[in-house]
Write a protein that holds these residues in place. Structure first.
Motif, PDB file in Angstrom:
ATOM      1  N   ILE A   4       1.918  -6.214 -30.420  1.00  0.00           N
ATOM      2  CA  ILE A   4       2.432  -6.079 -29.050  1.00  0.00           C
ATOM      3  C   ILE A   4       1.480  -5.240 -28.208  1.00  0.00           C
ATOM      4  N   LYS A   5       0.955  -4.163 -28.788  1.00  0.00           N
ATOM      5  CA  LYS A   5       0.023  -3.303 -28.049  1.00  0.00           C
ATOM      6  C   LYS A   5      -1.237  -4.088 -27.671  1.00  0.00           C
ATOM      7  N   LYS A   6      -1.716  -4.932 -28.589  1.00  0.00           N
ATOM      8  CA  LYS A   6      -2.897  -5.757 -28.301  1.00  0.00           C
ATOM      9  C   LYS A   6      -2.615  -6.733 -27.166  1.00  0.00           C
ATOM     10  N   VAL A   7      -1.432  -7.340 -27.187  1.00  0.00           N
ATOM     11  CA  VAL A   7      -1.057  -8.291 -26.135  1.00  0.00           C
ATOM     12  C   VAL A   7      -0.972  -7.583 -24.785  1.00  0.00           C
ATOM     13  N   VAL A   8      -0.368  -6.382 -24.781  1.00  0.00           N
ATOM     14  CA  VAL A   8      -0.249  -5.608 -23.538  1.00  0.00           C
ATOM     15  C   VAL A   8      -1.636  -5.257 -23.009  1.00  0.00           C
ATOM     16  N   GLU A   9      -2.525  -4.813 -23.888  1.00  0.00           N
ATOM     17  CA  GLU A   9      -3.882  -4.468 -23.459  1.00  0.00           C
ATOM     18  C   GLU A   9      -4.626  -5.696 -22.927  1.00  0.00           C
ATOM     19  N   LEU A  10      -4.448  -6.840 -23.581  1.00  0.00           N
ATOM     20  CA  LEU A  10      -5.081  -8.070 -23.122  1.00  0.00           C
ATOM     21  C   LEU A  10      -4.559  -8.471 -21.748  1.00  0.00           C
ATOM     22  N   MET A  11      -3.242  -8.392 -21.567  1.00  0.00           N
ATOM     23  CA  MET A  11      -2.647  -8.744 -20.268  1.00  0.00           C
ATOM     24  C   MET A  11      -3.145  -7.802 -19.186  1.00  0.00           C
ATOM     25  N   LEU A  12      -3.224  -6.515 -19.495  1.00  0.00           N
ATOM     26  CA  LEU A  12      -3.726  -5.548 -18.525  1.00  0.00           C
ATOM     27  C   LEU A  12      -5.176  -5.865 -18.163  1.00  0.00           C
ATOM     28  N   ALA A  13      -5.987  -6.222 -19.146  1.00  0.00           N
ATOM     29  CA  ALA A  13      -7.387  -6.571 -18.884  1.00  0.00           C
ATOM     30  C   ALA A  13      -7.488  -7.800 -17.986  1.00  0.00           C
ATOM     31  N   ILE A  14      -6.642  -8.777 -18.221  1.00  0.00           N
ATOM     32  CA  ILE A  14      -6.640  -9.989 -17.399  1.00  0.00           C
ATOM     33  C   ILE A  14      -6.244  -9.649 -15.965  1.00  0.00           C
ATOM     34  N   LEU A  15      -5.207  -8.836 -15.823  1.00  0.00           N
ATOM     35  CA  LEU A  15      -4.757  -8.442 -14.488  1.00  0.00           C
ATOM     36  C   LEU A  15      -5.828  -7.633 -13.763  1.00  0.00           C
ATOM     37  N   LEU A  16      -6.479  -6.727 -14.472  1.00  0.00           N
ATOM     38  CA  LEU A  16      -7.517  -5.894 -13.858  1.00  0.00           C
ATOM     39  C   LEU A  16      -8.717  -6.719 -13.395  1.00  0.00           C
ATOM     40  N   ALA A  17      -8.974  -7.820 -14.075  1.00  0.00           N
ATOM     41  CA  ALA A  17     -10.098  -8.676 -13.695  1.00  0.00           C
ATOM     42  C   ALA A  17      -9.916  -9.261 -12.299  1.00  0.00           C
ATOM     43  N   ALA A  18      -8.682  -9.315 -11.836  1.00  0.00           N
ATOM     44  CA  ALA A  18      -8.411  -9.865 -10.501  1.00  0.00           C
ATOM     45  C   ALA A  18      -8.732  -8.865  -9.392  1.00  0.00           C
ATOM     46  N   LEU A  19      -8.950  -7.616  -9.750  1.00  0.00           N
ATOM     47  CA  LEU A  19      -9.257  -6.590  -8.750  1.00  0.00           C
ATOM     48  C   LEU A  19     -10.758  -6.333  -8.715  1.00  0.00           C
ATOM     49  N   GLU A  20     -11.261  -5.954  -7.535  1.00  0.00           N
ATOM     50  CA  GLU A  20     -12.702  -5.817  -7.377  1.00  0.00           C
ATOM     51  C   GLU A  20     -13.223  -4.408  -7.611  1.00  0.00           C
ATOM     52  N   SER A  21     -12.654  -3.430  -6.941  1.00  0.00           N
ATOM     53  CA  SER A  21     -13.231  -2.083  -7.018  1.00  0.00           C
ATOM     54  C   SER A  21     -12.661  -1.306  -8.200  1.00  0.00           C
ATOM     55  N   GLU A  22     -13.438  -0.354  -8.675  1.00  0.00           N
ATOM     56  CA  GLU A  22     -12.992   0.508  -9.773  1.00  0.00           C
ATOM     57  C   GLU A  22     -11.793   1.356  -9.338  1.00  0.00           C
ATOM     58  N   ALA A  23     -11.782   1.771  -8.063  1.00  0.00           N
ATOM     59  CA  ALA A  23     -10.660   2.567  -7.550  1.00  0.00           C
ATOM     60  C   ALA A  23      -9.366   1.755  -7.599  1.00  0.00           C
ATOM     61  N   ASP A  24      -9.435   0.475  -7.195  1.00  0.00           N
ATOM     62  CA  ASP A  24      -8.255  -0.393  -7.253  1.00  0.00           C
ATOM     63  C   ASP A  24      -7.808  -0.605  -8.702  1.00  0.00           C
ATOM     64  N   LYS A  25      -8.764  -0.788  -9.600  1.00  0.00           N
ATOM     65  CA  LYS A  25      -8.430  -0.985 -11.010  1.00  0.00           C
ATOM     66  C   LYS A  25      -7.740   0.258 -11.577  1.00  0.00           C
ATOM     67  N   GLN A  26      -8.226   1.440 -11.200  1.00  0.00           N
ATOM     68  CA  GLN A  26      -7.605   2.671 -11.682  1.00  0.00           C
ATOM     69  C   GLN A  26      -6.197   2.836 -11.101  1.00  0.00           C
ATOM     70  N   LYS A  27      -6.059   2.538  -9.809  1.00  0.00           N
ATOM     71  CA  LYS A  27      -4.751   2.651  -9.158  1.00  0.00           C
ATOM     72  C   LYS A  27      -3.754   1.689  -9.808  1.00  0.00           C
ATOM     73  N   PHE A  28      -4.201   0.453 -10.072  1.00  0.00           N
ATOM     74  CA  PHE A  28      -3.324  -0.531 -10.713  1.00  0.00           C
ATOM     75  C   PHE A  28      -2.956  -0.082 -12.122  1.00  0.00           C
ATOM     76  N   THR A  29      -3.915   0.438 -12.876  1.00  0.00           N
ATOM     77  CA  THR A  29      -3.640   0.922 -14.231  1.00  0.00           C
ATOM     78  C   THR A  29      -2.595   2.029 -14.194  1.00  0.00           C
ATOM     79  N   ASP A  30      -2.717   2.937 -13.230  1.00  0.00           N
ATOM     80  CA  ASP A  30      -1.731   4.020 -13.093  1.00  0.00           C
ATOM     81  C   ASP A  30      -0.341   3.459 -12.816  1.00  0.00           C
ATOM     82  N   ILE A  31      -0.268   2.488 -11.905  1.00  0.00           N
ATOM     83  CA  ILE A  31       1.018   1.846 -11.583  1.00  0.00           C
ATOM     84  C   ILE A  31       1.574   1.154 -12.822  1.00  0.00           C
ATOM     85  N   TYR A  32       0.718   0.427 -13.518  1.00  0.00           N
ATOM     86  CA  TYR A  32       1.125  -0.300 -14.721  1.00  0.00           C
ATOM     87  C   TYR A  32       1.725   0.650 -15.745  1.00  0.00           C
ATOM     88  N   GLU A  33       1.019   1.735 -16.033  1.00  0.00           N
ATOM     89  CA  GLU A  33       1.475   2.677 -17.050  1.00  0.00           C
ATOM     90  C   GLU A  33       2.733   3.422 -16.627  1.00  0.00           C
TER      91      GLU A  33
END
Length: 184
Positions: A4-33
């Motif tokens: 399950i943890k691997k699937v969650v990490e994979l899904m997060l990686a896929i979602l992050l790929a849709a964002l362009e800037s590192e700041a947006d990726k960090q903000k999304f990761t914070d929201i996700y977590e």
């Protein structure tokens, strides 16, 4: 790592790929977590099925990414409500889709579930008729399970102000429900 943890990490990686800037990726990761557990609980309460709840949460994250430019426009204290609102909408969409594809053999159990969905949708409509000041505290209390103290902290109010709004909001909700003949 667990599956399950691997699937969650994979899904997060896929979602992050849709964002362009590192700041947006960090903000999304914070929201996700921060909001993922609460989102899953909300979806599970509506759908009563873990797989469907996970789908609703992932669909919600896709919606968040589609509208990511709006995140900065939403005040911090309203962000959880915005996210939970999207989760509820996604869960209801999945519920409706599942109901349309119900098998004839399961019609009796489907009919019983449909009544609770109708009640839920009517309840959402009743909440939408409340003024924002009452709706916010009632959603936090009744839907999210926050204590009066937590609500006061989130909304920068005194706990007595929160309790007053909850009391008045419930009374107004009861009045609206009676006028709308929501219950007998």
């Amino acid at each position: 790592k667990s599956y399950i943890k691997k699937v969650v990490e994979l899904m997060l990686a896929i979602l992050l790929a849709a964002l362009e800037s590192e700041a947006d990726k960090q903000k999304f990761t914070d929201i996700y977590e921060q909001y993922h557990p609460q989102m899953e609980q909300t979806a599970l309460r509506i759908l009563k099925n873990q797989h469907d709840a996970e789908d609703a949460v992932q669909n919600t994250f896709m919606q968040i990414i589609r509208h990511f430019e709006k995140i900065d426009e939403i005040p911090c204290e309203k962000l959880p409500f915005w996210i939970v609102c999207i989760v509820k909408n996604e869960a209801v969409t999945i519920l409706r889709k599942n109901q349309r594809t119900v098998q004839l053999e399961t019609w009796d159990s489907f009919a019983a579930d449909a009544e609770s969905v109708t009640d839920y949708l009517e309840l959402v409509q009743l909440f939408s008729r409340l003024p924002e000041t009452y709706r916010a505290v009632l959603e936090m209390r009744l839907l999210l399970g926050y204590t009066g103290k937590e609500i006061a902290r989130h909304l920068a109010l005194s706990e007595s102000a929160v309790n007053t709004r909850i009391f008045r909001g419930r009374a107004l909700l009861r009045e609206i429900a009676e006028k709308e003949a929501f219950y007998a």
